[in-house]
Write a protein that holds these residues in place. Structure first.
Motif, short mmCIF file in Angstrom:
data_model
loop_
_atom_site.label_atom_id
_atom_site.label_comp_id
_atom_site.label_asym_id
_atom_site.label_seq_id
_atom_site.Cartn_x
_atom_site.Cartn_y
_atom_site.Cartn_z
N ILE A 194 -22.20 -21.19 57.24
CA ILE A 194 -22.34 -20.01 56.39
C ILE A 194 -21.37 -20.08 55.22
O ILE A 194 -20.18 -20.28 55.40
CB ILE A 194 -22.10 -18.71 57.18
CG1 ILE A 194 -23.11 -18.57 58.32
CG2 ILE A 194 -22.18 -17.50 56.25
CD1 ILE A 194 -22.81 -17.42 59.26
N SER A 195 -21.91 -19.94 54.02
CA SER A 195 -21.08 -19.96 52.82
C SER A 195 -20.93 -18.56 52.23
O SER A 195 -19.96 -18.28 51.52
CB SER A 195 -21.67 -20.90 51.77
OG SER A 195 -22.99 -20.49 51.43
N GLY A 196 -21.87 -17.66 52.51
CA GLY A 196 -21.77 -16.33 51.96
C GLY A 196 -22.63 -15.32 52.67
O GLY A 196 -23.65 -15.66 53.26
N ILE A 197 -22.17 -14.08 52.59
CA ILE A 197 -22.94 -12.93 53.07
C ILE A 197 -22.90 -11.89 51.97
O ILE A 197 -21.82 -11.53 51.49
CB ILE A 197 -22.37 -12.35 54.38
CG1 ILE A 197 -22.39 -13.40 55.50
CG2 ILE A 197 -23.17 -11.09 54.79
CD1 ILE A 197 -21.72 -12.94 56.78
N TRP A 198 -24.07 -11.44 51.54
CA TRP A 198 -24.16 -10.37 50.56
C TRP A 198 -24.61 -9.12 51.29
O TRP A 198 -25.53 -9.17 52.12
CB TRP A 198 -25.15 -10.74 49.46
CG TRP A 198 -25.38 -9.62 48.49
CD1 TRP A 198 -24.63 -9.34 47.38
CD2 TRP A 198 -26.39 -8.62 48.56
NE1 TRP A 198 -25.13 -8.22 46.75
CE2 TRP A 198 -26.21 -7.76 47.46
CE3 TRP A 198 -27.43 -8.36 49.44
CZ2 TRP A 198 -27.03 -6.66 47.22
CZ3 TRP A 198 -28.25 -7.26 49.22
CH2 TRP A 198 -28.05 -6.43 48.10
N VAL A 199 -23.98 -7.99 50.99
CA VAL A 199 -24.30 -6.72 51.63
C VAL A 199 -24.65 -5.71 50.53
O VAL A 199 -23.89 -5.56 49.57
CB VAL A 199 -23.10 -6.18 52.44
CG1 VAL A 199 -23.44 -4.85 53.09
CG2 VAL A 199 -22.65 -7.20 53.49
N GLY A 200 -25.78 -5.04 50.67
CA GLY A 200 -26.13 -4.03 49.68
C GLY A 200 -27.55 -3.53 49.86
O GLY A 200 -28.22 -3.85 50.83
N THR A 201 -27.98 -2.74 48.90
CA THR A 201 -29.33 -2.20 48.91
C THR A 201 -30.16 -2.92 47.86
O THR A 201 -29.64 -3.46 46.90
CB THR A 201 -29.33 -0.69 48.60
OG1 THR A 201 -28.77 -0.49 47.32
CG2 THR A 201 -28.57 0.09 49.64
N CYS A 202 -31.45 -2.92 48.07
CA CYS A 202 -32.34 -3.42 47.03
C CYS A 202 -33.03 -2.22 46.40
O CYS A 202 -33.05 -1.13 46.98
CB CYS A 202 -33.37 -4.42 47.60
SG CYS A 202 -34.49 -3.73 48.80
N ALA A 203 -33.55 -2.42 45.23
CA ALA A 203 -34.24 -1.33 44.55
C ALA A 203 -35.47 -0.91 45.34
O ALA A 203 -36.17 -1.76 45.90
CB ALA A 203 -34.64 -1.77 43.15
N PRO A 204 -35.75 0.39 45.41
CA PRO A 204 -36.96 0.81 46.10
C PRO A 204 -38.19 0.31 45.37
O PRO A 204 -38.14 0.09 44.15
CB PRO A 204 -36.87 2.34 46.09
CG PRO A 204 -35.90 2.68 45.02
CD PRO A 204 -35.00 1.50 44.84
N PRO A 205 -39.29 0.14 46.08
CA PRO A 205 -40.51 -0.34 45.43
C PRO A 205 -41.00 0.70 44.40
O PRO A 205 -40.78 1.89 44.58
CB PRO A 205 -41.51 -0.51 46.57
CG PRO A 205 -40.92 0.18 47.74
CD PRO A 205 -39.46 0.37 47.50
N GLU A 206 -41.64 0.19 43.38
CA GLU A 206 -42.21 1.09 42.38
C GLU A 206 -43.42 1.81 42.97
O GLU A 206 -44.16 1.25 43.77
CB GLU A 206 -42.66 0.29 41.16
CG GLU A 206 -41.51 -0.29 40.39
CD GLU A 206 -41.97 -1.01 39.15
OE1 GLU A 206 -43.08 -0.71 38.65
OE2 GLU A 206 -41.24 -1.89 38.67
N ARG A 207 -43.59 3.03 42.54
CA ARG A 207 -44.74 3.80 43.04
C ARG A 207 -46.00 3.32 42.35
O ARG A 207 -45.98 3.03 41.15
CB ARG A 207 -44.53 5.28 42.76
CG ARG A 207 -43.41 5.82 43.62
CD ARG A 207 -43.30 7.30 43.46
NE ARG A 207 -42.45 7.78 44.53
CZ ARG A 207 -42.56 8.97 45.05
NH1 ARG A 207 -43.44 9.82 44.59
NH2 ARG A 207 -41.77 9.34 46.03
N PRO A 208 -47.11 3.26 43.09
CA PRO A 208 -48.36 2.80 42.48
C PRO A 208 -48.90 3.75 41.44
O PRO A 208 -48.60 4.88 41.37
CB PRO A 208 -49.34 2.71 43.67
CG PRO A 208 -48.65 3.27 44.85
CD PRO A 208 -47.23 3.58 44.48
#
Length: 176
Positions: free
Chosen positions: A162-176
């Motif tokens: 293991i070289s890295g761990i990223w922790v966070g949120t991703c953007a919510p999906p766009e509404r159709p």
């Protein structure tokens, strides 16, 4: 194929063979960086993982697509405990806030996987996922920590070096 895994209670000491002296130079290069939406990003070695957190034991069997069943015993801290030390920026009192967080674990060979915080959170999945410091009694100081997901039937999320761990949120999906 029957999958088995067992996480034994934590202990401070484990019977792990120390890394050879020639691994000392390579061990420093095996630093794991934990970054993202955190109050205290971390840079850790396998020795740090072994010395700073309680060690757990996991006896696992998983299917390897190329080589069939693999039987191993790993020692290491819980991923959740290590990430808690980095202090994710979510509001720990709010379950929905915690449930939006993701973890991306990357290995030295570029292989990576994504986990959800909910998998490791005691209020949700409470999975005992490890950052292994030893495999089959041998320290991983020279090769780097390994992600161990005892509940997985296949070994695709067992990320090596293991070289890295990223922790966070991703953007919510766009509404159709």
């Amino acid at each position: 194929m029957t999958r088995t895994s067992r996480i034994d209670p934590p202990s401070r000491t484990t019977a792990v063979r120390a890394a050879a002296p020639e691994d000392a130079v390579r061990a420093d290069a095996r630093r794991l960086v934990i970054r993202g939406q955190l109050r205290r990003p971390l840079a850790l070695t396998v020795a740090d993982l072994r010395e700073r957190w309680r060690q757990h034991r996991a006896a696992v069997v998983f299917d390897c697509a190329k080589n069939g069943p693999r039987h191993h015993t790993f020692h290491g801290p819980l991923l959740r405990d290590v990430i808690d030390t980095a202090e994710p920026t979510f509001d720990a009192r709010r379950r929905k806030d915690r449930s939006r967080y993701l973890l991306t674990v990357t290995g030295g060979d570029g292989h990576h996987t994504v986990l959800s915080w909910a998998e490791i959170d005691p209020d949700f999945g409470d999975a005992p996922i490890l950052l292994a410091t030893a495999m089959d009694g041998r320290g991983l100081d020279g090769t780097g920590s390994q992600l161990v997901v005892p509940s997985d039937r296949c070994g695709a999320r067992y990320i090596s070096a293991i070289s890295g761990i990223w922790v966070g949120t991703c953007a919510p999906p766009e509404r159709p």
